[in-house]
Write a protein that holds these residues in place. Structure first.
Motif, mmCIF file in Angstrom:
data_model
loop_
_atom_site.group_PDB
_atom_site.id
_atom_site.type_symbol
_atom_site.label_atom_id
_atom_site.label_comp_id
_atom_site.label_asym_id
_atom_site.label_seq_id
_atom_site.Cartn_x
_atom_site.Cartn_y
_atom_site.Cartn_z
ATOM 1 N N UNK A 113 69.287 38.654 18.945
ATOM 2 C CA UNK A 113 68.886 40.042 19.105
ATOM 3 C C UNK A 113 69.505 40.949 18.064
ATOM 4 N N UNK A 114 70.819 40.835 17.880
ATOM 5 C CA UNK A 114 71.471 41.683 16.882
ATOM 6 C C UNK A 114 70.970 41.385 15.467
ATOM 7 N N UNK A 115 70.772 40.117 15.169
ATOM 8 C CA UNK A 115 70.272 39.763 13.830
ATOM 9 C C UNK A 115 68.894 40.387 13.587
ATOM 10 N N UNK A 116 68.005 40.237 14.548
ATOM 11 C CA UNK A 116 66.673 40.801 14.390
ATOM 12 C C UNK A 116 66.704 42.317 14.304
ATOM 13 N N UNK A 117 67.552 42.908 15.119
ATOM 14 C CA UNK A 117 67.655 44.371 15.145
ATOM 15 C C UNK A 117 68.201 44.892 13.819
ATOM 16 N N UNK A 118 69.183 44.184 13.267
ATOM 17 C CA UNK A 118 69.751 44.609 11.992
ATOM 18 C C UNK A 118 68.698 44.525 10.888
ATOM 19 N N UNK A 119 67.875 43.480 10.857
ATOM 20 C CA UNK A 119 66.816 43.368 9.858
ATOM 21 C C UNK A 119 65.786 44.480 10.022
ATOM 22 N N UNK A 120 65.492 44.802 11.269
ATOM 23 C CA UNK A 120 64.524 45.859 11.538
ATOM 24 C C UNK A 120 65.043 47.205 11.058
ATOM 25 N N UNK A 121 66.306 47.485 11.329
ATOM 26 C CA UNK A 121 66.879 48.746 10.877
ATOM 27 C C UNK A 121 67.003 48.798 9.357
ATOM 28 N N UNK B 94 50.349 52.871 13.640
ATOM 29 C CA UNK B 94 49.841 51.648 13.014
ATOM 30 C C UNK B 94 50.538 51.351 11.689
ATOM 31 N N UNK B 95 51.027 52.395 11.024
ATOM 32 C CA UNK B 95 51.612 52.218 9.700
ATOM 33 C C UNK B 95 53.126 52.086 9.726
ATOM 34 N N UNK B 96 53.709 52.060 10.895
ATOM 35 C CA UNK B 96 55.157 51.991 10.987
ATOM 36 C C UNK B 96 55.615 50.529 11.061
ATOM 37 N N UNK B 97 56.829 50.223 10.571
ATOM 38 C CA UNK B 97 57.295 48.826 10.567
ATOM 39 C C UNK B 97 57.336 48.244 11.969
ATOM 40 N N UNK B 98 56.876 46.980 12.040
ATOM 41 C CA UNK B 98 56.899 46.262 13.314
ATOM 42 C C UNK B 98 58.162 45.421 13.403
ATOM 43 N N UNK B 99 58.387 44.883 14.587
ATOM 44 C CA UNK B 99 59.584 44.089 14.804
ATOM 45 C C UNK B 99 59.554 42.767 14.054
ATOM 46 N N UNK B 100 60.732 42.296 13.683
ATOM 47 C CA UNK B 100 60.883 41.011 12.991
ATOM 48 C C UNK B 100 61.881 40.177 13.772
ATOM 49 N N UNK B 101 61.883 38.876 13.480
ATOM 50 C CA UNK B 101 62.790 37.975 14.181
ATOM 51 C C UNK B 101 63.013 36.735 13.328
ATOM 52 N N UNK B 102 63.931 35.897 13.794
ATOM 53 C CA UNK B 102 64.240 34.643 13.113
ATOM 54 C C UNK B 102 64.270 33.545 14.155
ATOM 55 N N UNK B 103 63.500 32.486 13.906
ATOM 56 C CA UNK B 103 63.402 31.373 14.843
ATOM 57 C C UNK B 103 63.993 30.128 14.196
ATOM 58 N N UNK B 104 64.924 29.500 14.931
ATOM 59 C CA UNK B 104 65.544 28.251 14.490
ATOM 60 C C UNK B 104 66.148 28.360 13.084
ATOM 61 N N UNK B 105 66.548 29.551 12.730
ATOM 62 C CA UNK B 105 67.283 29.840 11.504
ATOM 63 C C UNK B 105 66.502 29.559 10.217
ATOM 64 N N UNK C 264 63.162 38.729 20.399
ATOM 65 C CA UNK C 264 63.629 37.339 20.464
ATOM 66 C C UNK C 264 63.404 36.731 21.837
ATOM 67 N N UNK C 265 63.363 37.579 22.892
ATOM 68 C CA UNK C 265 63.119 37.047 24.238
ATOM 69 C C UNK C 265 61.718 36.462 24.353
ATOM 70 N N UNK C 266 60.760 37.042 23.623
ATOM 71 C CA UNK C 266 59.396 36.511 23.644
ATOM 72 C C UNK C 266 59.328 35.152 22.972
#
Length: 932
Positions: free
Chosen positions: A435-443, A460-471, A758-760
């Motif tokens: 969660x923190x990793x994804x949040x930091x990338x998003x910010x 629609x034009x604003x940045x969407x969420x990002x995440x990292x799966x299995x590194x 990341x919970x999804x």
């Protein structure tokens, strides 16, 4: 004397008693016998040569005081030290008997008008001491230099020399023009010779023999020992047929491979049957063999076609430019150095074919490397039925805790009463890490947007969420079901409403892509360079976040410390919520102004949340009062003074939508997953399951358990004890101050959605690829594979080229194959082969045994020029002897030739005019040093 007698005399050898031998070394033969009243016919017999004595004082020509030479008679006593050549019979050369001969020496001056001052030539037809009326002419004829046409015939004058001599006694500076010897000679006709074939090119025999001038009888002196036409079942014919078949078959295979562009899949790769480097080497090797055999076969075809044309009487002959066509193919650079051959030969059909063949031979290996050699290449999108493992339902917290890796066990912690505590602890650490990793990338993305000033208030034009799966897999979400803040706020009496929905890809697609059952070549199988794309028609998880700005009076009934029970019996945060009887609180008797916004009430069978206390500035709290069946979790936060201490309440819930698809891309450096929620997406799950439309509104009742652990791990409930967590402070600073989105900052709802992404992914990693779960238990001990529709585009080693410009090499491969077919047909149709006179040794042998021609006059030094390349030549027959025959074309003007010789320094001979001054200087310096 009759003509038969004359001919017999010509063919007979004169005896010693007939006439005395007058010799002129290196220039003349013995004088011919002549009868009075008959024409002088001088047979050109090659003299026999014998060694004469060296400079021992005997038989040496001397000069008188006037510089004229006189002759001394010597008795022929041969010694081993002699170097001279004496034109005497073989018996004298062997030393069997001594013989008196009259030796006429070579004048040290150049041959001009012959003087008979000191020696007379006695004709055999007149007594000794009486000069024949024709003796002067005979003497000149005997002393004249021998040319290719023999000694100078009677009536031909030789001009004087300027007196400069070479080492051989022959002038190198000036020999004046000599009239044509061929036209002046009396050529003898051979009437009994017939052509070897009816279609042979006509010879000069019909009028006169080209060899009569120098007494060369081709029938007796140079008959062909091998027939011009021979069977094709010799070594040359068989080997050429084999090469032609090889070149045709393999060039056809290469063309078919390039045209069909097969994909080699698991046959070529890192751990496959054939490595990519070996495949490339084999392709290049066979391409080179095809090129070499093609060049060999086509050059042989050219030689056969040209030789047949030169020999056939009905053909027009072959020009020098056409003879040079073989060099176009074998030495393509000759088309530049000898560009005149292109001018006269490329305009013909055979010349055009040779020009095309030279270009294709030059480019064949390159074309094969571009179109046949295996290269990593994307194929077109193709539909496939993929399968992936399924182990649990969507968002099962118990399965997620089991999958969490930790070294802690129940035996190591005596306070652990149940294994669930170990799993929950590990799960919260995992939530915090991801969660923190994804949040930091998003910010960080928002930081770049704010610095660049490219932010937008359009959802629609604003940045969407990002995440990292299995590194190693980067995830990119997408905003769906866009709700405008201004419109939603106006709907609820201008209360600021911020509602967002973030869709994420199905994490199970990544697991299925790496599964061996789907047989997808991974980048590691393609030398670490492969790439593939998957479009999976599967449901996509979505997190819905609804935030509303609230006042304390709006929520006083759902904050325990603000109720009468809370004021009567305050609770310690450490005992919350165990000390609260939520059975009395969770009923539909509590109503708030927020019921319509969040869907509380008996209509939706949803109870409002219960919070322990109101958070202080820059803090957030979570509700912990729910049993299984609640569909949402809630967060209550308060901004700081800069946000006017604004309170906001957010609802979080999860679901799966059928209106999106998952795109997965794998590379050697990692993978990416993107959710595609385009309404026109043909791979959306709704296209695979038409009756899944109602599935969009189904909210998961299992996800709140996952989200509760997620919230606790991210310190979102630290406000219950006034913890002042950093994450809570940053989140509360994003509170909206008006019904518009800040273009430089995310809203609280957007930030919570990105933080919960990341919970999804954890909820769908081994979840079904359909909207239902039809197994008896929620956790399967043995994975069960489910099929789902997908389309795939993968890089594999394949032929056919990669870039568009490489398609042009199809012409090279096709022309090579087509030409090979034609040449093979040519060799199969012709039962006999002919001598290839385009071969330099064969052509040289033919030319050196052919008479000279005025059509190439003056070209012996620098080679032919201009229109001389267009002169047609044929192969004529003289008995069984073959020679070159030419006919002067209409309007042909031979180049003007001056026979005046010139002297050239050794230092400048063969040099270009630009280097002449340097070479002359060097020659002078060399001569000066040699004198020292």
């Amino acid at each position: 004397m009759s003509s038969d007698d004359v001919q017999r005399n010509l063919l007979s050898t004169p005896s010693d008693s007939d006439f005395s031998t007058t010799t002129t070394p290196r220039f003349s033969g013995p004088a011919s016998p002549r009868s009075p009243g008959t024409a002088l016919v001088v047979p050109r017999h090659r003299p026999g040569y014998a060694r004469i004595g060296s400079n021992d004082g005997r038989g040496i020509p001397e000069e008188d005081d006037d510089g004229d030479e006189y002759t001394t008679d010597i008795t022929e006593q041969r010694t081993p030290s002699g170097l001279g050549i004496d034109n005497v019979p073989d018996e004298a050369a062997q030393g069997n008997r001594a013989r008196r001969v009259s030796v006429q020496s070579v004048p040290r001056k150049s041959i001009g008008v012959v003087s008979h001052k000191k020696a007379d030539v006695v004709s055999p037809d007149y007594p000794a001491g009486q000069e024949s009326p024709k003796s002067t002419r005979a003497s000149i004829q005997a002393l004249s230099p021998t040319t290719n046409d023999g000694p100078v015939p009677p009536g031909i004058s030789i001009s004087a020399d300027d007196g400069r001599r070479s080492r051989d006694g022959i002038s190198h500076r000036s020999q004046k023009s000599i009239t044509s010897l061929s036209e002046a000679a009396n050529l003898q006709v051979y009437e009994d010779q017939e052509p070897l074939r009816r279609n042979a090119a006509p010879s000069l025999r019909s009028t006169r023999s080209a060899y009569d001038l120098n007494g060369f009888d081709p029938r007796a002196a140079c008959p062909a020992d091998v027939n011009f036409e021979h069977s094709r079942f010799n070594w040359f014919g068989v080997s050429m047929l084999i090469l032609s078949i090889f070149s045709t078959i393999f060039s056809g295979i290469y063309f078919v491979i390039a045209a069909r562009a097969p994909r080699y899949g698991h046959f070529v790769g890192t751990n496959a049957r054939l490595s990519s480097s070996t495949a490339s080497i084999l392709t290049t090797l066979f391409a080179k063999l095809i090129e070499l055999s093609y060049v060999t076969v086509f050059v042989a075809f050219l030689g056969q076609a040209l030789s047949r044309r030169a020999f056939m009487a009905k053909e027009r002959g072959v020009s020098l430019a056409e003879w040079s066509m073989r060099s176009w193919i074998m030495q393509p650079g000759s088309m530049i150095t000898n560009y005149e051959t292109l001018r006269y030969a490329a305009v013909t059909v055979l010349g055009a074919c040779a020009l095309v063949a030279s270009i294709t031979a030059l480019l064949y290996t390159t074309a094969a490397d571009a179109l046949v050699a295996p290269q990593l290449k994307f194929d077109n999108w193709r539909p496939v039925l993929m399968q992936g493992p399924v182990k649990t339902i969507f968002a099962d917290v118990a399965f997620i805790e089991q999958q969490c890796e930790t070294p802690i066990t129940a035996n190591q912690d005596s306070d652990v009463t149940t294994p669930d505590i170990i799993g929950a602890t590990c799960n919260q650490i995992q939530h915090a890490a991801q969660g923190y990793h994804n949040y930091q990338k998003y910010l960080a993305i928002w930081s770049e947007v704010a610095k660049s000033g490219m932010g937008s208030s359009d959802p629609k034009a604003r940045p969407a969420g990002v995440a990292l799966l299995q590194e190693n897999t980067t995830i990119t979400g997408s905003w769906i079901d866009i709700v405008d803040v201004a419109n939603a706020s106006a709907k609820f009496n201008n209360r600021i409403i911020n509602n967002v929905s973030l869709a994420m890809p199905h994490a199970g697609v990544s697991t299925a892509a790496y599964d061996a059952r789907n047989g997808i070549l991974q980048p590691k199988d393609l030398d670490g360079l492969g790439v593939y794309n998957i479009r999976a028609s599967v449901p996509s998880p979505v997190v819905d976040v609804l935030c509303a700005n609230v006042e304390e009076d709006d929520i006083k009934d759902i904050v325990y410390m603000e109720t009468s029970a809370g004021k009567t019996k305050p609770l310690n945060p450490t005992t919350y919520p165990a000390a609260v009887d939520f059975g009395k609180l969770n009923n539909f008797s509590i109503t708030t102004p927020l019921d319509d916004i969040f869907g509380w009430g008996p209509e939706n069978q949803q109870h409002p949340p219960m919070f322990l206390k109101l958070p202080i500035a820059y803090n957030t709290v979570l509700n912990q009062t729910f049993d299984y069946g609640r569909e949402s979790i809630y967060l209550l936060g308060r901004g700081g003074p800069s946000q006017n201490n604004q309170l906001f309440l957010c609802q979080l819930q999860a679901r799966q939508t059928p209106h999106c698809s998952t795109n997965f891309t794998a590379t050697s450096s990692g993978a990416t997953m993107v959710v595609d929620c385009d309404p026109n997406d043909p791979m959306a799950y709704i296209r695979s399951l038409r009756n899944a439309s109602d599935f969009n509104s189904t909210t998961s009742k299992d996800w709140p358990s996952v989200a509760s652990e997620w919230g606790n791990s991210l310190s979102l409930n630290a406000g219950i004890s006034d913890g002042n967590a950093s994450n809570a402070r940053l989140l509360t600073e994003l509170a909206l101050a008006g019904p518009t989105l800040n273009p430089a900052l995310p809203s609280p709802a957007e930030a919570l959605a990105a933080l919960a992404g990341n919970t999804l992914l954890m909820s769908t990693e081994y979840a079904p690829f359909v909207e239902f779960f039809n197994y008896s238990t929620t956790i399967l001990d043995t994975p069960q594979y489910q099929y789902f529709n997908a389309s795939i585009r993968a890089q594999q080693y394949a032929s056919g080229g990669v870039f568009a410009y490489q398609k042009g090499f199809y012409i090279v491969l096709f022309v090579t194959f087509f030409t090979n077919v034609l040449v093979l047909i040519y060799f199969l149709v012709h039962n006999h082969l002919v001598t290839d006179f385009s071969e330099p040794p064969n052509l040289f042998t033919l030319a050196v045994n052919s008479p000279p021609s005025r059509l190439l006059a003056g070209s012996c030094g620098g080679g032919p020029k201009g229109h001389e390349y267009a002169v047609k030549w044929r192969i004529g027959e003289e008995g069984s002897h073959l020679h070159v025959v030419s006919e002067e074309p209409r309007g042909f003007k031979p180049r003007p030739v001056s026979v005046t010789s010139f002297e050239m320094d050794e230092g400048t001979r063969g040099r270009s005019s630009i280097m002449s001054p340097i070479s002359r200087t060097y020659s002078k310096y060399s001569r000066r040093r040699s004198r020292l």
